[in-house]
Each structure stands twice: as C-alpha cells, then as structure tokens.
Motif scaffolding. Structure first.
Motif, PDB file in Angstrom:
ATOM      1  N   GLY A   1     -49.411 -67.585   2.876  1.00  9.01           N
ATOM      2  CA  GLY A   1     -49.844 -66.337   2.270  1.00  9.01           C
ATOM      3  C   GLY A   1     -48.914 -65.811   1.205  1.00  9.01           C
ATOM      4  O   GLY A   1     -49.150 -64.725   0.665  1.00  9.01           O
ATOM      5  N   SER A   2     -47.861 -66.572   0.858  1.00 14.96           N
ATOM      6  CA  SER A   2     -46.922 -66.115  -0.165  1.00 14.96           C
ATOM      7  C   SER A   2     -47.322 -66.568  -1.571  1.00 14.96           C
ATOM      8  O   SER A   2     -46.648 -66.246  -2.543  1.00 14.96           O
ATOM      9  CB  SER A   2     -45.507 -66.614   0.146  1.00 14.96           C
ATOM     10  N   PHE A   3     -48.379 -67.338  -1.711  1.00 12.65           N
ATOM     11  CA  PHE A   3     -48.932 -67.755  -3.003  1.00 12.65           C
ATOM     12  C   PHE A   3     -47.882 -68.393  -3.910  1.00 12.65           C
ATOM     13  O   PHE A   3     -47.850 -68.147  -5.116  1.00 12.65           O
ATOM     14  CB  PHE A   3     -49.601 -66.569  -3.713  1.00 12.65           C
ATOM     15  N   GLY A   4     -47.015 -69.200  -3.333  1.00 15.00           N
ATOM     16  CA  GLY A   4     -46.059 -69.946  -4.128  1.00 15.00           C
ATOM     17  C   GLY A   4     -44.930 -69.127  -4.708  1.00 15.00           C
ATOM     18  O   GLY A   4     -44.220 -69.609  -5.597  1.00 15.00           O
ATOM     19  N   THR A   5     -44.707 -67.925  -4.222  1.00 13.59           N
ATOM     20  CA  THR A   5     -43.652 -67.075  -4.777  1.00 13.59           C
ATOM     21  C   THR A   5     -42.317 -67.260  -4.068  1.00 13.59           C
ATOM     22  O   THR A   5     -41.280 -66.830  -4.588  1.00 13.59           O
ATOM     23  CB  THR A   5     -44.044 -65.589  -4.695  1.00 13.59           C
ATOM     24  N   LEU A   6     -42.294 -67.888  -2.902  1.00 11.17           N
ATOM     25  CA  LEU A   6     -41.056 -68.115  -2.162  1.00 11.17           C
ATOM     26  C   LEU A   6     -40.634 -69.581  -2.168  1.00 11.17           C
ATOM     27  O   LEU A   6     -39.466 -69.902  -1.945  1.00 11.17           O
ATOM     28  CB  LEU A   6     -41.198 -67.642  -0.714  1.00 11.17           C
ATOM     29  N   GLY A   7     -41.572 -70.472  -2.377  1.00 12.53           N
ATOM     30  CA  GLY A   7     -41.294 -71.893  -2.386  1.00 12.53           C
ATOM     31  C   GLY A   7     -42.561 -72.663  -2.684  1.00 12.53           C
ATOM     32  O   GLY A   7     -43.671 -72.127  -2.595  1.00 12.53           O
ATOM     33  N   VAL A   8     -42.375 -73.927  -3.037  1.00 13.08           N
ATOM     34  CA  VAL A   8     -43.508 -74.797  -3.346  1.00 13.08           C
ATOM     35  C   VAL A   8     -43.736 -75.715  -2.149  1.00 13.08           C
ATOM     36  O   VAL A   8     -42.907 -76.584  -1.850  1.00 13.08           O
ATOM     37  CB  VAL A   8     -43.243 -75.640  -4.608  1.00 13.08           C
ATOM     38  N   LEU A   9     -44.833 -75.511  -1.455  1.00 13.34           N
ATOM     39  CA  LEU A   9     -45.142 -76.316  -0.282  1.00 13.34           C
ATOM     40  C   LEU A   9     -45.367 -77.777  -0.676  1.00 13.34           C
ATOM     41  O   LEU A   9     -46.033 -78.060  -1.679  1.00 13.34           O
ATOM     42  CB  LEU A   9     -46.390 -75.783   0.416  1.00 13.34           C
ATOM     43  N   THR A  10     -44.827 -78.697   0.131  1.00 16.25           N
ATOM     44  CA  THR A  10     -45.037 -80.124  -0.120  1.00 16.25           C
ATOM     45  C   THR A  10     -45.707 -80.824   1.055  1.00 16.25           C
ATOM     46  O   THR A  10     -46.305 -81.884   0.881  1.00 16.25           O
ATOM     47  CB  THR A  10     -43.703 -80.825  -0.427  1.00 16.25           C
ATOM     48  N   GLU A  11     -45.604 -80.254   2.250  1.00 12.64           N
ATOM     49  CA  GLU A  11     -46.211 -80.878   3.428  1.00 12.64           C
ATOM     50  C   GLU A  11     -46.474 -79.801   4.465  1.00 12.64           C
ATOM     51  O   GLU A  11     -45.674 -78.876   4.629  1.00 12.64           O
ATOM     52  CB  GLU A  11     -45.262 -81.935   3.999  1.00 12.64           C
ATOM     53  N   VAL A  12     -47.619 -79.894   5.162  1.00 17.41           N
ATOM     54  CA  VAL A  12     -47.959 -78.918   6.196  1.00 17.41           C
ATOM     55  C   VAL A  12     -48.407 -79.650   7.458  1.00 17.41           C
ATOM     56  O   VAL A  12     -49.026 -80.716   7.393  1.00 17.41           O
ATOM     57  CB  VAL A  12     -49.072 -77.950   5.734  1.00 17.41           C
ATOM     58  N   ALA A  13     -48.074 -79.075   8.606  1.00 19.67           N
ATOM     59  CA  ALA A  13     -48.545 -79.569   9.903  1.00 19.67           C
ATOM     60  C   ALA A  13     -49.472 -78.514  10.480  1.00 19.67           C
ATOM     61  O   ALA A  13     -49.109 -77.334  10.570  1.00 19.67           O
ATOM     62  CB  ALA A  13     -47.371 -79.829  10.839  1.00 19.67           C
TER      63      ALA A  13
END
Length: 377
Positions: A168-180
């Motif tokens: 829910g941070s819309f890429g403002t805190l970090g760039v997601l690369t993998e999710v479980a």
C-alpha cells in the motif's frame, strides 16, 4: 500505476541486482524515479523522474499448493498467477481488481503492483485485504540496498513486519522485487441475492442486517438502484444460507442470480466497469459504512454518480468536482482517474500521521527519489 507519460527515459531491469544498481546510481545523483509495475492502478503522470518498471523482473519462484503458499517476482503478470492457482483449485482470496478499463491503459497488472497498491476487491469484507495474505517481501530501498522481510508461512513473520508497511506504499518506500503470498481454495458454489429499487440508505440497512448474520456474506455492493449480496461455499451450505437470507428479507423483492451470472456481476463490480468508457474523474473513498448514505448523497450533489462496495465501507464517485470540493465531503478520497482535476492523488494526512510518514520516507528513501510527491497530499 499508470503508463501515461511513458515517453520519459525508462529503465526495465531484468533482475533484482540490476534494479538495485539503477536505484543506487540515482541515489548517488539525487535523480528521481517514477516506479511502476504494469501501470494499471492509479494515474501518475504528474510524478517527476525517469520511469523504472519492474515488468521484466518476472517469474514464479515457488508454488506449494499443499502448503497454500506462492512466491513470485513482482513483474509476474497477475493473470498468469491466477490461472496457475485456478489449475489447483486455489485463488487469491482478496479478489484483486483490474482497473485497466477504468483507466484506459494498455498495461498488464502485475503481482507486485497489486501488493504495492494493496489492491483488494469485494471479498475484502470476508477475507481481508491483500496485506492480510502477504507473508513476506524482498525489495530495494531508496539507497539501492536489497532487503527482505517475512517468510513463507505466517509463523516466520517476527519483529517489525515490513511487508505490511510496503503493502500500500505505492513504491514510495522501496521497489518490490519478490512477494510471498498465502493462497486459499476457490469457492465451489456461489449465488447472488439482488434487491432492486433501493437507495443507498436502504442498501446499507440490507448490508448491516446481512453482515450481522453467520451466513458468510462475501460481497455487499450497490449501484444504480440495486443492492447485491454474494454468498459462496459448498453447495449444501449455499442452499441453506440462501434460504435463511431470503427469510430474513422476506418483506423485500429479491432476485437470485446463478453461479455464472454471479461471476460476471462481481467481476464487473470488482473492476468498476460501470464507470469505464468515460474520462470523468474517478474517486475512491474509504468511509465508515454508517456514514456512506450521507456522503454518497453529498457527492451526487456535485453532479456525478456513486456506487458502494465493502458493505458501504468503499464509495466510488465518478463525476465533476474540484479536488477541494470532493475532499470537503470525503476527506479520505483518492483520485484514481484524474480527468481534468488538478491536485494530489492522495489526501492530505493529519499532522501526526504526516510526521510519521515523513520519518519512514527518510529512513527508507533518504534522498526522496522514489515516486516523489505521489502520496503527499
């Protein structure tokens, strides 16, 4: 996030390491990045910086149907994930929406964009939101550091759960690369009770009564004079719950939609397709369900249309109105489709929340290069 203004310099790294290198370079120079997955969640053409898309960081890392867990890189197309789960009789229980028709874009929804937006559909009232099914993440922070948090099962999540923070941070805190993610079995049977000829206040009374029962309502929505209740489960259970709900509302006109009609209806409600095909501004408003009728009436007074979801906890408003006028009525309104409206996508936060948010941004993105200004009201 939207693919508008895609003509700017674009980075499409094919691996987590390459992505981290790009972010680290921009941290050094202070250049901004506009982070996007498939470009299908909100319109972000006003965000400064070079485009950084995660679409090429793709692929399923692990899927264990018996354990009901999935690990995927964030650029993996959401439709591929859903098809794979369906082949094993499973699904993402929170029913993530597909807003392409509403936004008019040609991007492909990704599982990373889903998590970044905490995208959750009508079943949220029963199954919870996307973040409630998130087990862990890997991400690149604003300095280019690769971090991970959480695990493959709920019991592995100890300490500060950063995955819920990133969701829910819309890429403002970090760039997601993998999710479980946690998966759940698909419903074997489904039906919908439709209540025609009602307004928002009557719809809310129907929702309140139905959701207070033990009959596991998995959808409660309203649009254009019709309220809908969805029930899902095993066939014998479904028949019993349908009969009990009909008895509960015996004084009202009720139409029953079969399984096929139910699937079509709730897919359209999930994707807000009744507000597609127009460029009018579209707002997503979170409210207390008890406040929904009054807020919906006030929004309609601006000259547009409304629909309700989540038992009245979510209002969609499509129509005219300056940002200030809409947020005077609905302070938590998010501008999903901009139209001619000027102003920030997200509402202004209270001073204590803004201080907390700014502290988090300084910690994870000290140079302020990731989607600058996107979530600042």
């Amino acid at each position: 996030m939207s693919t508008d203004a895609i003509s700017r310099t674009a980075h499409a790294p094919g691996s987590e390491a390459e992505l981290a290198e790009i972010v680290a370079g921009h941290f050094t120079t202070g250049q901004s990045l506009r982070v996007a997955g498939g470009g299908t969640r909100v319109q972000t053409g006003h965000v400064a910086g070079e485009l950084l898309t995660t679409r090429a960081v793709s692929g399923v890392v692990a899927y264990e149907p018996g354990e009901m867990t999935l690990i995927a890189r964030t650029g993996t197309p959401l439709h591929e994930v859903e098809a794979m789960l369906a082949s094993e009789g499973q699904a993402l229980a929170f029913e993530p929406p597909d807003l392409r028709r509403v936004l008019g874009g040609d991007g492909t929804p990704t599982i990373g964009g889903m998590v970044a937006a905490n995208a959750s559909g009508p079943r949220r009232i029963m199954a919870g939101a996307c973040r409630d099914h998130l087990l862990g993440v890997r991400f690149v922070d604003g300095q280019g550091r690769i971090l991970k948090n959480g695990g493959r099962v709920m019991k592995n999540v100890t300490g500060l759960d950063l995955s819920k923070l990133l969701c829910g941070s819309f890429g403002t805190l970090g760039v997601l690369t993998e999710v479980a993610m946690k998966t759940l079995p698909q419903a074997q049977a489904r039906a919908t009770l439709a209540f025609p000829g009602v307004d928002e206040a009557a719809a809310l009374r129907i929702f309140s009564s139905a959701l207070a029962t033990p009959f596991e309502i998995s959808g409660a929505a309203f649009h254009d004079g019709i309220a809908w209740l969805r029930i899902e489960g095993l066939p014998p259970q479904l028949a019993y719950r349908q009969k009990r709900l009909q008895d509960l509302f015996s004084g009202r006109e009720i139409e029953i939609l079969d399984a096929d009609a139910t699937v079509r209806l709730w897919r359209d409600l999930r994707d807000v397709t009744h507000f597609a095909g127009t460029e009018a501004p579209l707002w997503r408003v979170l409210v207390k369900p008890s406040d929904a009728p009054a807020i919906a009436a006030a929004l309609r007074g601006l000259g547009g249309q409304v629909s309700l979801d989540w038992g009245g906890g979510l209002i969609w408003y499509c129509g005219p109105g300056e940002a200030g006028a809409v947020r005077d009525i609905a302070p938590h309104a998010v501008l999903v489709r901009r139209g001619e409206v000027e102003g920030p996508v997200f509402p202004r936060q209270s001073a204590p929340v803004e201080r907390l948010s700014e502290g988090l941004r300084r910690k994870f993105d000290p140079a302020g290069i990731l989607n600058p200004g996107l979530m600042e009201g």
